[in-house]
Design a protein around this motif. Structure first.
Motif, PDB file in Angstrom:
ATOM      1  N   GLN A  44     -11.345   5.676   1.465  1.00  0.00           N
ATOM      2  CA  GLN A  44     -10.741   6.448   0.246  1.00  0.00           C
ATOM      3  C   GLN A  44     -10.489   7.683   0.573  1.00  0.00           C
ATOM      4  O   GLN A  44     -10.325   8.549  -0.491  1.00  0.00           O
ATOM      5  CB  GLN A  44     -12.223   6.356  -0.524  1.00  0.00           C
ATOM      6  N   LYS A  45     -10.253   8.176   1.842  1.00  0.00           N
ATOM      7  CA  LYS A  45      -9.953   9.525   2.183  1.00  0.00           C
ATOM      8  C   LYS A  45      -8.513   9.896   1.931  1.00  0.00           C
ATOM      9  O   LYS A  45      -7.833   9.251   2.622  1.00  0.00           O
ATOM     10  CB  LYS A  45     -10.601  10.040   3.717  1.00  0.00           C
ATOM     11  N   GLU A  46      -8.123  10.557   0.996  1.00  0.00           N
ATOM     12  CA  GLU A  46      -6.819  10.873   0.356  1.00  0.00           C
ATOM     13  C   GLU A  46      -5.745  11.297   1.614  1.00  0.00           C
ATOM     14  O   GLU A  46      -4.655  11.168   1.757  1.00  0.00           O
ATOM     15  CB  GLU A  46      -6.872  11.913  -0.616  1.00  0.00           C
ATOM     16  N   GLU A  63       4.122  13.282   6.971  1.00  0.00           N
ATOM     17  CA  GLU A  63       4.934  13.735   5.670  1.00  0.00           C
ATOM     18  C   GLU A  63       3.674  13.475   4.450  1.00  0.00           C
ATOM     19  O   GLU A  63       3.825  13.958   3.413  1.00  0.00           O
ATOM     20  CB  GLU A  63       5.999  12.668   5.429  1.00  0.00           C
ATOM     21  N   HIS A  64       2.582  12.670   4.903  1.00  0.00           N
ATOM     22  CA  HIS A  64       1.700  12.180   3.676  1.00  0.00           C
ATOM     23  C   HIS A  64       0.276  12.563   4.096  1.00  0.00           C
ATOM     24  O   HIS A  64      -0.401  12.400   3.130  1.00  0.00           O
ATOM     25  CB  HIS A  64       1.926  10.561   3.689  1.00  0.00           C
ATOM     26  N   TYR A  65      -0.147  13.063   5.061  1.00  0.00           N
ATOM     27  CA  TYR A  65      -1.408  13.218   5.506  1.00  0.00           C
ATOM     28  C   TYR A  65      -1.736  14.495   6.145  1.00  0.00           C
ATOM     29  O   TYR A  65      -0.657  15.002   6.873  1.00  0.00           O
ATOM     30  CB  TYR A  65      -1.972  12.142   6.317  1.00  0.00           C
ATOM     31  N   THR A  66      -3.038  14.837   6.247  1.00  0.00           N
ATOM     32  CA  THR A  66      -3.284  16.151   7.134  1.00  0.00           C
ATOM     33  C   THR A  66      -3.642  15.693   8.508  1.00  0.00           C
ATOM     34  O   THR A  66      -3.918  16.377   9.392  1.00  0.00           O
ATOM     35  CB  THR A  66      -4.343  16.929   6.564  1.00  0.00           C
ATOM     36  N   HIS A  67      -4.636  14.465   8.521  1.00  0.00           N
ATOM     37  CA  HIS A  67      -5.110  13.836   9.630  1.00  0.00           C
ATOM     38  C   HIS A  67      -4.911  12.400  10.041  1.00  0.00           C
ATOM     39  O   HIS A  67      -4.577  11.568   9.007  1.00  0.00           O
ATOM     40  CB  HIS A  67      -6.595  13.964   9.556  1.00  0.00           C
ATOM     41  N   CYS A  68      -4.694  12.222  11.459  1.00  0.00           N
ATOM     42  CA  CYS A  68      -4.646  10.539  11.766  1.00  0.00           C
ATOM     43  C   CYS A  68      -5.716  10.241  12.552  1.00  0.00           C
ATOM     44  O   CYS A  68      -5.947  10.828  13.374  1.00  0.00           O
ATOM     45  CB  CYS A  68      -3.216  10.418  12.454  1.00  0.00           C
ATOM     46  N   TYR A  69      -6.274   9.148  12.098  1.00  0.00           N
ATOM     47  CA  TYR A  69      -7.599   8.603  12.756  1.00  0.00           C
ATOM     48  C   TYR A  69      -7.276   7.177  13.345  1.00  0.00           C
ATOM     49  O   TYR A  69      -6.410   6.637  12.899  1.00  0.00           O
ATOM     50  CB  TYR A  69      -8.591   8.333  11.571  1.00  0.00           C
ATOM     51  N   LEU A  70      -8.003   6.762  14.665  1.00  0.00           N
ATOM     52  CA  LEU A  70      -7.896   5.559  15.151  1.00  0.00           C
ATOM     53  C   LEU A  70      -9.235   5.291  15.772  1.00  0.00           C
ATOM     54  O   LEU A  70      -9.910   5.999  16.279  1.00  0.00           O
ATOM     55  CB  LEU A  70      -6.500   5.578  15.888  1.00  0.00           C
ATOM     56  N   GLU A  71      -9.272   3.938  16.003  1.00  0.00           N
ATOM     57  CA  GLU A  71     -10.324   3.312  16.566  1.00  0.00           C
ATOM     58  C   GLU A  71      -9.613   2.369  17.781  1.00  0.00           C
ATOM     59  O   GLU A  71      -8.771   1.732  17.546  1.00  0.00           O
ATOM     60  CB  GLU A  71     -10.931   2.451  15.743  1.00  0.00           C
ATOM     61  N   ARG A 123       0.954  -1.366  -0.042  1.00  0.00           N
ATOM     62  CA  ARG A 123       0.001  -0.172  -0.037  1.00  0.00           C
ATOM     63  C   ARG A 123       0.808   1.201   0.050  1.00  0.00           C
ATOM     64  O   ARG A 123       1.951   1.294   0.846  1.00  0.00           O
ATOM     65  CB  ARG A 123      -0.919  -0.089   1.184  1.00  0.00           C
ATOM     66  N   SER A 124       0.288   2.031  -0.904  1.00  0.00           N
ATOM     67  CA  SER A 124       1.330   3.313  -0.949  1.00  0.00           C
ATOM     68  C   SER A 124       0.912   4.321   0.555  1.00  0.00           C
ATOM     69  O   SER A 124      -0.214   4.169   1.046  1.00  0.00           O
ATOM     70  CB  SER A 124       0.889   4.530  -2.279  1.00  0.00           C
ATOM     71  N   HIS A 125       1.983   4.936   0.904  1.00  0.00           N
ATOM     72  CA  HIS A 125       1.895   5.796   1.895  1.00  0.00           C
ATOM     73  C   HIS A 125       1.457   4.898   3.173  1.00  0.00           C
ATOM     74  O   HIS A 125       0.678   5.485   4.101  1.00  0.00           O
ATOM     75  CB  HIS A 125       0.999   7.001   1.809  1.00  0.00           C
ATOM     76  N   SER A 126       1.936   3.909   3.429  1.00  0.00           N
ATOM     77  CA  SER A 126       1.750   2.735   4.596  1.00  0.00           C
ATOM     78  C   SER A 126       3.089   2.072   4.837  1.00  0.00           C
ATOM     79  O   SER A 126       4.053   1.895   4.135  1.00  0.00           O
ATOM     80  CB  SER A 126       1.052   1.785   4.148  1.00  0.00           C
ATOM     81  N   LYS A 127       3.148   2.170   6.070  1.00  0.00           N
ATOM     82  CA  LYS A 127       4.216   1.390   6.659  1.00  0.00           C
ATOM     83  C   LYS A 127       3.996   0.802   8.286  1.00  0.00           C
ATOM     84  O   LYS A 127       3.005   1.140   8.934  1.00  0.00           O
ATOM     85  CB  LYS A 127       5.631   2.244   7.130  1.00  0.00           C
TER      86      LYS A 127
END
Length: 160
Positions: free
Chosen positions: A75-77, A110-118, A49-53
C-alpha cells in the motif's frame, strides 16, 4: 537481443524460466515467486495494475530469454518493487540483466521515489548486479513483504 513489454504469448516461457531458475537454487519453496498465483499470467497481471510493467528480452526470432517487472509495493504509494528478474541459463553473462534493469528502473523513477527488492543470498550474481545499480542492502524485509522466504533485501532511492 531487444527489450519489449511482455505479451500473452510469452507467459508460459517466462513461467518456465522463473521456475527452472528457482529450482536450480532449491528455492522452489512456499513464499517465493515459485508459488505466486500470477506466475502463469504475467502479461495480464502487470497490465491490470497501475504504474506496473513487465519486460522481456527477446532474440531476433522473438524468443524470450528473460524478464523483469515493476509493480507497486503493498500500500506504499511511492515505493515500487523490482520483481521476477530471471534469465535463461544459456543467455546469462551477456548483459541482458543490465538491459532489463535499465528498462525497469527508467520506468520506476517516473512513478516512484524508491524501488525495493527481495532476493536470496544464494543468488550472488544478482546481489552484485543490484549493488552496481545503486541498491542498498537492508537488515530486514519491508513490512507487508509477501516473499518472506527470501533472506536479502535492497532499496534504491530515486533522486529527482
Amino acid at each position: 537481443m531487444k527489450i519489449r513489454e511482455i505479451e500473452e504469448k510469452d507467459n508460459q516461457t517466462m513461467e518456465q524460466i522463473i521456475k527452472r531458475s528457482l529450482e536450480s537454487f532449491n528455492l522452489n519453496i512456499p513464499r517465493t515467486a515459485y508459488f505466486d498465483p500470477q506466475i502463469s499470467s504475467l502479461a495480464h497481471y502487470y497490465k491490470e495494475r497501475s504504474h506496473s510493467k513487465y519486460w522481456v528480452a527477446v532474440n531476433d526470432q522473438d524468443e524470450v530469454a528473460g524478464g523483469v517487472g515493476i509493480a507497486p509495493f503493498g500500500q506504499k504509494e511511492k515505493i515500487c518493487e523490482l520483481q521476477k528478474l530471471y534469465i535463461k541459463p544459456e543467455a546469462q553473462g551477456k548483459g541482458l540483466s543490465k538491459k532489463l534493469m535499465n528498462a525497469a528502473l527508467d520506468f520506476a523513477k517516473e512513478h516512484y521515489t524508491h524501488c525495493y527488492l527481495e532476493t536470496s543470498k544464494k543468488l550472488e550474481a544478482a546481489s552484485h548486479l543490484y549493488i552496481n545499480f545503486g541498491f542498498v542492502p537492508l537488515n530486514r524485509a519491508l513490512d507487508n513483504s509477501e516473499h518472506n522466504a527470501m533472506d536479502a533485501w535492497y532499496l534504491k532511492e530515486f533522486y529527482h
